[in-house]
Design a protein around this motif. Structure first.
Motif, short mmCIF file in Angstrom:
data_model
loop_
_atom_site.label_atom_id
_atom_site.label_comp_id
_atom_site.label_asym_id
_atom_site.label_seq_id
_atom_site.Cartn_x
_atom_site.Cartn_y
_atom_site.Cartn_z
N ASP A 1 0.83 -1.21 0.00
CA ASP A 1 0.00 0.00 0.00
C ASP A 1 0.87 1.26 0.00
O ASP A 1 0.55 2.25 -0.68
N GLU B 1 0.88 4.23 -2.82
CA GLU B 1 0.68 5.64 -2.49
C GLU B 1 1.86 6.48 -2.98
O GLU B 1 1.69 7.62 -3.41
N ILE C 1 5.83 7.93 4.01
CA ILE C 1 4.55 7.23 4.08
C ILE C 1 4.63 6.07 5.07
O ILE C 1 3.73 5.87 5.90
#
Length: 312
Positions: free
Chosen positions: A30, A34, A60
């Motif tokens: 993920d 992103e 992130i």
């Protein structure tokens, strides 16, 4: 080279950074996705795609880890990292660091660090980023990053894992271990286990628990010799696989679905730690996941003595 092509070229590095910071395959994937969204939406092309993308995935991952910490504190039972069968990033000059840093033992040690310390340590010690790059990635001065690395090294040094270096020997020992498991051979298992061996299971409350934490060669050997032959009788199979850079196995139900992942720490010709990931939420990236509760019921039915018939 287009942005998409540049991103795909660097994707293995980005995933490997994120996984070591997060200890989760799904969260790392993920984070990488992103990162692509941010890269694709940046108006001007960055001077260095590698620097931009590495910094983005690090930031992130730090944010994700901060929120994940709360969930891990509330986790049911022992928390283990999601098993990784293949690290997509390769660097021949740092192969030893890469292999050791992805082991479950190393990832659990990294859990002791703050998210910022963990990110800085991973970038510096594992991937050999320079301090200017690290400072830019985490938004701290170079001096502050140097201090973070020093603190992280101090935390990691006391428990730094050691593994048997000879890969062929480790794989041969793992093969003998799996044979002894299938046969339920307590004596053979005891000979392969260190006296103070630990067996740690992670079901997360989402599957029957093989063990919370069991220590000692005799106890671990008896538990394993009782559990795995019973599963084998109903069609559960184990295949040797490298798990997080160390010898291990993937166990599957009769339909070939993933039941659990087993990772072994080997040193001085003996197994020091056995970690079993049984939580189905952590196995989906390996393949279709088995119903562990159904397997448990099938095993219990198989070992339950038949009820004697009554003559009328």
């Amino acid at each position: 080279m287009s942005r998409a092509e540049e991103f795909q070229r660097l994707r293995p590095l980005l995933f490997s950074i994120a996984y070591r910071i997060l200890g989760s395959v799904s969260e790392a994937e993920d984070a990488v996705q992103e990162t692509w969204v941010r890269y694709a939406s940046t108006p001007a092309a960055p001077r260095s795609a590698r620097a931009f993308l590495s910094a983005a995935v690090t930031r992130i991952s730090i944010d994700v880890l901060r929120s994940a910490r709360v969930r891990r504190e509330e986790y049911t039972g022992t928390w283990l990292p999601e098993p990784l069968l293949h690290d997509p990033y390769e660097d021949p000059e740092r192969s030893a660091e890469l292999a050791d840093s992805v082991s479950m033992a190393a990832l659990l040690l990294l859990e002791r660090l703050s998210p910022l310390e963990r990110a800085v340590f991973v970038l510096r010690e594992v991937f050999d980023f320079g301090f200017p790059e690290i400072a830019s990635a985490v938004g701290r001065s170079e001096a502050a990053c140097r201090q973070l690395v020093v603190r992280a090294r101090r935390h990691m040094a006391a428990g730094r894992p050691r593994f048997q270096a000879d890969r062929a020997e480790r794989e041969e020992l793992a093969s003998r271990f799996l044979d002894a498991l299938r046969e339920g051979d307590v004596a053979a298992l005891r000979n392969l286990l260190a006296a103070d061996v630990s067996l740690v299971g992670d079901s997360g409350g989402r599957a029957p628990r093989l063990a919370g934490s069991v220590t000692g060669a005799a106890r671990v050997a008896r538990l394993l010799a009782a559990a795995f032959p019973r599963m084998a009788r109903i069609g559960v199979t184990g295949e040797p696989r490298e798990v997080n850079g160390q010898p291990g196995a993937i166990f599957r139900d009769p339909d070939g679905k993933v039941l659990q992942a087993l990772a072994l720490d080997v040193l001085d010709g003996q197994i020091q730690t056995i970690r079993a990931v049984i939580n189905p939420d952590k196995l989906g990236h390996v393949g279709p996941v088995a119903d562990a509760w159904a397997i448990d019921r099938a095993v219990r039915r198989h070992i339950r003595p038949a009820t004697p018939r009554r003559d009328s």
